[in-house]
Design a protein around this motif. Structure first.
Motif, PDB file in Angstrom:
ATOM      1  N   PHE A 174       0.845  -1.187   0.000  1.00  0.00           N
ATOM      2  CA  PHE A 174       0.000   0.000   0.000  1.00  0.00           C
ATOM      3  C   PHE A 174       0.886   1.246   0.000  1.00  0.00           C
ATOM      4  CE2 PHE A 174      -2.958   3.094   1.933  1.00  0.00           C
ATOM      5  CZ  PHE A 174      -4.077   2.876   1.137  1.00  0.00           C
ATOM      6  N   PRO A 175       0.647   2.191  -0.901  1.00  0.00           N
ATOM      7  CA  PRO A 175       1.540   3.365  -0.996  1.00  0.00           C
ATOM      8  C   PRO A 175       1.411   4.286   0.211  1.00  0.00           C
ATOM      9  CG  PRO A 175      -0.351   3.596  -2.461  1.00  0.00           C
ATOM     10  CD  PRO A 175      -0.408   2.204  -1.931  1.00  0.00           C
ATOM     11  N   ASP A 176       2.415   5.120   0.397  1.00  0.00           N
ATOM     12  CA  ASP A 176       2.459   6.007   1.554  1.00  0.00           C
ATOM     13  C   ASP A 176       1.930   7.411   1.263  1.00  0.00           C
ATOM     14  OD1 ASP A 176       3.581   4.084   3.267  1.00  0.00           O
ATOM     15  OD2 ASP A 176       5.582   4.480   2.473  1.00  0.00           O
ATOM     16  N   ASN A 177       2.091   7.900   0.036  1.00  0.00           N
ATOM     17  CA  ASN A 177       1.670   9.271  -0.219  1.00  0.00           C
ATOM     18  C   ASN A 177       0.236   9.323  -0.766  1.00  0.00           C
ATOM     19  OD1 ASN A 177       1.723   9.482  -3.336  1.00  0.00           O
ATOM     20  ND2 ASN A 177       3.713   8.572  -2.862  1.00  0.00           N
ATOM     21  N   LYS A 178      -0.440  10.445  -0.515  1.00  0.00           N
ATOM     22  CA  LYS A 178      -1.863  10.585  -0.818  1.00  0.00           C
ATOM     23  C   LYS A 178      -2.152  10.454  -2.310  1.00  0.00           C
ATOM     24  CE  LYS A 178      -2.940  13.534   3.149  1.00  0.00           C
ATOM     25  NZ  LYS A 178      -3.491  14.844   3.586  1.00  0.00           N
ATOM     26  N   GLN A 179      -1.285  11.008  -3.127  1.00  0.00           N
ATOM     27  CA  GLN A 179      -1.535  10.961  -4.563  1.00  0.00           C
ATOM     28  C   GLN A 179      -1.475   9.527  -5.076  1.00  0.00           C
ATOM     29  OE1 GLN A 179       0.946  13.606  -6.814  1.00  0.00           O
ATOM     30  NE2 GLN A 179      -0.323  13.482  -8.646  1.00  0.00           N
ATOM     31  N   ALA A 180      -0.521   8.751  -4.571  1.00  0.00           N
ATOM     32  CA  ALA A 180      -0.411   7.356  -4.986  1.00  0.00           C
ATOM     33  C   ALA A 180      -1.603   6.542  -4.500  1.00  0.00           C
ATOM     34  CB  ALA A 180       0.890   6.753  -4.456  1.00  0.00           C
ATOM     35  N   VAL A 181      -2.088   6.835  -3.279  1.00  0.00           N
ATOM     36  CA  VAL A 181      -3.272   6.145  -2.760  1.00  0.00           C
ATOM     37  C   VAL A 181      -4.477   6.423  -3.662  1.00  0.00           C
ATOM     38  CG1 VAL A 181      -4.921   6.039  -0.844  1.00  0.00           C
ATOM     39  CG2 VAL A 181      -2.471   6.124  -0.373  1.00  0.00           C
ATOM     40  N   SER A 182      -4.651   7.678  -4.057  1.00  0.00           N
ATOM     41  CA  SER A 182      -5.765   8.037  -4.933  1.00  0.00           C
ATOM     42  C   SER A 182      -5.677   7.313  -6.267  1.00  0.00           C
ATOM     43  CB  SER A 182      -5.789   9.551  -5.158  1.00  0.00           C
ATOM     44  OG  SER A 182      -6.018  10.242  -3.938  1.00  0.00           O
ATOM     45  N   ARG A 183      -4.460   7.151  -6.781  1.00  0.00           N
ATOM     46  CA  ARG A 183      -4.276   6.420  -8.031  1.00  0.00           C
ATOM     47  C   ARG A 183      -4.728   4.970  -7.886  1.00  0.00           C
ATOM     48  NH1 ARG A 183      -0.422   8.045 -11.998  1.00  0.00           N
ATOM     49  NH2 ARG A 183       0.196  10.215 -11.777  1.00  0.00           N
ATOM     50  N   TRP A 184      -4.395   4.345  -6.751  1.00  0.00           N
ATOM     51  CA  TRP A 184      -4.787   2.955  -6.531  1.00  0.00           C
ATOM     52  C   TRP A 184      -6.299   2.821  -6.425  1.00  0.00           C
ATOM     53  CZ3 TRP A 184      -3.018  -1.506  -7.584  1.00  0.00           C
ATOM     54  CH2 TRP A 184      -1.642  -1.719  -7.654  1.00  0.00           C
ATOM     55  N   PHE A 185      -6.944   3.747  -5.714  1.00  0.00           N
ATOM     56  CA  PHE A 185      -8.403   3.701  -5.608  1.00  0.00           C
ATOM     57  C   PHE A 185      -9.038   3.819  -6.992  1.00  0.00           C
ATOM     58  CE2 PHE A 185      -8.084   4.011  -1.070  1.00  0.00           C
ATOM     59  CZ  PHE A 185      -9.318   3.636  -0.577  1.00  0.00           C
ATOM     60  N   HIS A 186      -8.519   4.735  -7.800  1.00  0.00           N
ATOM     61  CA  HIS A 186      -9.071   4.913  -9.141  1.00  0.00           C
ATOM     62  C   HIS A 186      -8.857   3.656  -9.978  1.00  0.00           C
ATOM     63  CE1 HIS A 186     -10.280   7.043 -12.794  1.00  0.00           C
ATOM     64  NE2 HIS A 186      -9.261   6.472 -13.382  1.00  0.00           N
ATOM     65  N   LYS A 187      -7.680   3.057  -9.861  1.00  0.00           N
ATOM     66  CA  LYS A 187      -7.381   1.855 -10.636  1.00  0.00           C
ATOM     67  C   LYS A 187      -8.317   0.708 -10.257  1.00  0.00           C
ATOM     68  CE  LYS A 187      -3.092   1.169 -11.386  1.00  0.00           C
ATOM     69  NZ  LYS A 187      -3.046   1.442 -12.841  1.00  0.00           N
ATOM     70  N   ILE A 188      -8.551   0.524  -8.953  1.00  0.00           N
ATOM     71  CA  ILE A 188      -9.432  -0.549  -8.496  1.00  0.00           C
ATOM     72  C   ILE A 188     -10.884  -0.257  -8.902  1.00  0.00           C
ATOM     73  CG2 ILE A 188     -10.374  -1.721  -6.475  1.00  0.00           C
ATOM     74  CD1 ILE A 188      -7.524  -2.514  -7.039  1.00  0.00           C
ATOM     75  N   ALA A 189     -11.286   1.018  -8.840  1.00  0.00           N
ATOM     76  CA  ALA A 189     -12.666   1.384  -9.149  1.00  0.00           C
ATOM     77  C   ALA A 189     -13.017   1.161 -10.611  1.00  0.00           C
ATOM     78  CB  ALA A 189     -12.931   2.848  -8.773  1.00  0.00           C
ATOM     79  N   THR A 190     -12.020   1.154 -11.485  1.00  0.00           N
ATOM     80  CA  THR A 190     -12.289   0.973 -12.915  1.00  0.00           C
ATOM     81  C   THR A 190     -11.984  -0.438 -13.376  1.00  0.00           C
ATOM     82  OG1 THR A 190     -10.062   1.831 -13.412  1.00  0.00           O
ATOM     83  CG2 THR A 190     -11.882   3.384 -13.477  1.00  0.00           C
ATOM     84  N   GLN A 191     -11.605  -1.330 -12.447  1.00  0.00           N
ATOM     85  CA  GLN A 191     -11.348  -2.713 -12.809  1.00  0.00           C
ATOM     86  C   GLN A 191     -12.555  -3.557 -12.449  1.00  0.00           C
ATOM     87  OE1 GLN A 191      -8.905  -4.045 -14.437  1.00  0.00           O
ATOM     88  NE2 GLN A 191      -7.524  -2.297 -14.542  1.00  0.00           N
ATOM     89  N   ALA A 192     -12.857  -4.535 -13.292  1.00  0.00           N
ATOM     90  CA  ALA A 192     -13.974  -5.446 -13.001  1.00  0.00           C
ATOM     91  C   ALA A 192     -13.517  -6.496 -11.998  1.00  0.00           C
ATOM     92  CB  ALA A 192     -14.452  -6.127 -14.284  1.00  0.00           C
ATOM     93  N   SER A 193     -14.429  -6.946 -11.168  1.00  0.00           N
ATOM     94  CA  SER A 193     -14.133  -8.028 -10.238  1.00  0.00           C
ATOM     95  C   SER A 193     -14.670  -9.347 -10.782  1.00  0.00           C
ATOM     96  CB  SER A 193     -14.722  -7.739  -8.868  1.00  0.00           C
ATOM     97  OG  SER A 193     -16.052  -7.328  -8.962  1.00  0.00           O
ATOM     98  N   LEU A 194     -14.184 -10.443 -10.223  1.00  0.00           N
ATOM     99  CA  LEU A 194     -14.602 -11.740 -10.690  1.00  0.00           C
ATOM    100  C   LEU A 194     -16.067 -11.976 -10.402  1.00  0.00           C
ATOM    101  CD1 LEU A 194     -11.657 -14.030  -9.569  1.00  0.00           C
ATOM    102  CD2 LEU A 194     -12.137 -13.201 -11.847  1.00  0.00           C
ATOM    103  N   PRO A 195     -16.790 -12.723 -11.290  1.00  0.00           N
ATOM    104  CA  PRO A 195     -18.194 -12.985 -11.049  1.00  0.00           C
ATOM    105  C   PRO A 195     -18.348 -13.918  -9.849  1.00  0.00           C
ATOM    106  CG  PRO A 195     -17.411 -14.256 -12.935  1.00  0.00           C
ATOM    107  CD  PRO A 195     -16.299 -13.326 -12.542  1.00  0.00           C
TER     108      PRO A 195
END
Length: 244
Positions: free
Chosen positions: A223-244
């Motif tokens: 898990f990243p330490d800086n706020k900008q990197a955390v926001s990038r991870w949230f965005h990346k997960i939010a736009t990825q599909a999860s397994l059915p």
């Protein structure tokens, strides 16, 4: 030579495909001599590749679903043409042309919840797709993804929130040890030892992405330490599909 904190940012740029030539050279030179940054870089690259594979699988499934009406539309058009040119017409010809469905590419954002207390020290992005739930609050509408922050872990270990067992994907942030990870897996309805889920070379504290379902799948990352990197991870997960 850039510091490890600066390298963390370069790693984020690299996995997002936005790194420049000079920055990439600095990153490669640093990870040659810094084992912890090299491990973090390799884990991030591996995790992003796994997420992209999952997203590609679901996009292909959606494409097949979209093309199914088009396929049958083509069959109908062929039958109609055959009837039109046939010397014996038993049905009237259609008055309107066949309609073809097209899909416009778009990036869908999926809603996520974050379980954390008011004492949480780690950054939580302020985003309309993120809903923060305090432990012991009433169950929210089921999200596709639930982030479990460290401050919420003690509550999950002592209670049985049944709604969590219906979530498609979990992100456990900075799990301190194997015992805690085992308890979290049991709480969310995956009572399996991590070794059974093909986790190798675990280094704690570690962060974990858990795909639920018939065939649970785990990916670990730092898990990243800086706020900008955390926001990038949230965005990346939010736009990825999860397994059915």
């Amino acid at each position: 030579m850039p510091s490890c904190r600066e390298i963390d940012w370069l790693i984020q740029l690299d996995v997002d495909g936005e790194i420049g030539v000079t920055e990439r050279q600095s990153l490669h030179e640093h990870v040659k001599t810094c084992a912890s940054c090299r491990i973090q870089w390799e884990e991030m690259v591996s995790l992003v590749q796994s997420l992209e594979e999952i997203g590609n699988e679901e996009r292909m499934q959606k494409r097949r679903t979209l093309l199914l009406p088009v396929k049958w539309g083509a069959v109908l058009a062929a039958v109609t043409l055959l009837l039109l040119i046939s010397p014996v017409r038993s049905v009237p010809s259609p008055s309107s042309p066949a309609m073809v469905l097209t899909a416009k590419p778009s990036q869908q954002m999926f809603e996520m919840v974050v379980l954390a207390t008011q004492t949480e020290e780690l950054h939580i992005p302020d985003d309309e797709n993120i809903r923060v739930i305090r432990p012991r609050d009433e169950a929210p509408p089921l999200p596709r993804t639930a982030w479990i922050y460290p401050s919420a872990v003690p509550f999950l270990q002592n209670e049985d929130p049944s709604w969590l067992k219906k979530v498609n994907q979990f992100i456990f942030v900075k799990v301190p040890d194997m015992d805690t990870l085992n308890k979290l897996l049991t709480t969310v309805g995956i009572p399996l030892h991590p070794d059974q889920l093909r986790i190798s070379d675990l280094r704690f504290p570690t962060s974990v992405i858990l795909k639920t379902g018939r065939h649970p799948r785990i990916e670990t990352f730092q898990f990243p330490d800086n706020k900008q990197a955390v926001s990038r991870w949230f965005h990346k997960i939010a736009t990825q599909a999860s397994l059915p």
